[in-house]
Write an enzyme that holds these catalytic residues in place. Structure first.
Site, short mmCIF file in Angstrom:
data_model
loop_
_atom_site.label_atom_id
_atom_site.label_comp_id
_atom_site.label_asym_id
_atom_site.label_seq_id
_atom_site.Cartn_x
_atom_site.Cartn_y
_atom_site.Cartn_z
N ALA A 90 0.84 -1.19 0.00
CA ALA A 90 0.00 0.00 0.00
C ALA A 90 0.88 1.25 0.00
O ALA A 90 2.00 1.25 0.51
CB ALA A 90 -0.91 -0.01 1.22
N ASP A 194 15.23 -2.84 11.98
CA ASP A 194 16.00 -1.78 11.31
C ASP A 194 15.29 -0.46 11.55
O ASP A 194 15.01 0.30 10.62
CB ASP A 194 16.14 -2.09 9.82
CG ASP A 194 17.13 -1.16 9.11
OD1 ASP A 194 17.93 -0.51 9.82
OD2 ASP A 194 17.08 -1.07 7.88
#
Length: 289
Positions: A90, A194
């Site tokens: 998305a 991360d």
């Protein structure tokens, strides 16, 4: 052809692109490929990473996004497909960061971590940027952190010349102290993996506003690693995020003093990827504990 069609038939996406059934707007290059904005017939926008050299990084990123979305407690873009040639998710319309958004994000991150993992590590190895991310489970967090995170990167950084023998020795000495410096034992948390500021995206998908998690390398680890990563390059309203997090899931005493310990891993990543420019900060992190 609309979003519902792609959800029902993700296997058709490469063919639709090949036959120009999706309008593509190039956004620039990325490691090993390019990023694009795709527009469907119904006006829906999608985000795509595409490569001409199929690799394991895009499926790994897709797995991580789905893994973070699984508990339903954090904002994570929907994954339409994640194959060696492309990752399609998305589209997030960016908005300005606000203190209210930071507070909500802190609470959501605490809930995400608390959703937990069965072990320190993961069932499969991952990829961080272009680096392999070994996830062989360890018996405890210090063992996993040293053996699966820091030591492989230390060897690569030393062999590449990013660290001198003396600097590498300083870091090796620090790794021998991880167990003593780690603080109280905690259960494995479901990490982003991360979580630097660039991978937290204030924005909107449809009518849903929030701070969205992107580009993860998820695994079971210590929750302070994600928090230390947020502080590494600065995050808007970081203190608000941390206060909201601590209210939902109180942090162990002394966590401030362990920030350098948890930043050592991502700093070693930067030494390997970008060279000696990160050496001084990496050695300082090692010396901090």
């Amino acid at each position: 052809m609309d979003l519902d069609y792609l959800r029902a038939h993700p296997e058709t996406i490469p063919r639709l692109v090949e036959h120009q059934r999706i309008r593509i707007t190039p956004l620039g290059g990325a490691k090993g490929g390019r990023v694009e904005r795709w527009t469907l017939d119904d006006g829906t926008s999608l985000f795509a990473k595409v490569t001409e050299e199929p690799n394991a990084a895009l499926p790994a990123e897709g797995r991580s996004l789905r893994h973070l979305a699984e508990p339903g407690v954090a904002r994570v873009p929907e994954v339409l497909t994640a194959i060696p040639e492309m990752l399609v998710t998305a589209w997030v319309d960016r908005t300005a960061p606000t203190e209210a958004g930071a507070e909500e994000f802190g609470r959501q991150l605490a809930a995400l971590h608390a959703s937990g993992e069965p072990t320190f590590g993961a069932e499969t190895d991952g990829v961080l940027a272009t680096l392999p991310l070994p996830n062989t489970p360890g018996p405890d967090w210090p063992t996993f952190y040293v053996e699966q995170r820091c030591e492989p990167l230390l060897r690569r950084a030393r062999d590449a010349g990013a660290l001198t023998a003396e600097q590498a020795s300083t870091i090796e000495s620090a790794l021998a102290r991880v167990a003593a410096a780690a603080g109280p034992a905690e259960p494995p948390a479901r990490l982003h993996g991360d979580l630097w500021s660039g991978n937290v995206l204030p924005g909107r998908i449809g009518t849903v506003d929030g701070w969205w998690l992107i580009d993860p390398a998820s695994y079971g680890g210590h929750r302070e690693t994600d928090l230390a990563m947020l502080a590494l390059f600065g995050l808007p309203f970081l203190e608000t995020v941390l206060a909201a997090y601590d209210e939902v899931s109180p942090l162990a005493t002394g966590w401030h003093e362990r920030v350098g310990l948890h930043q050592l891993f991502p700093l070693l990543v930067h030494c390997v990827l970008f060279g000696a420019g990160y050496t001084a900060r990496t050695v300082a992190a090692a010396e901090s504990f």
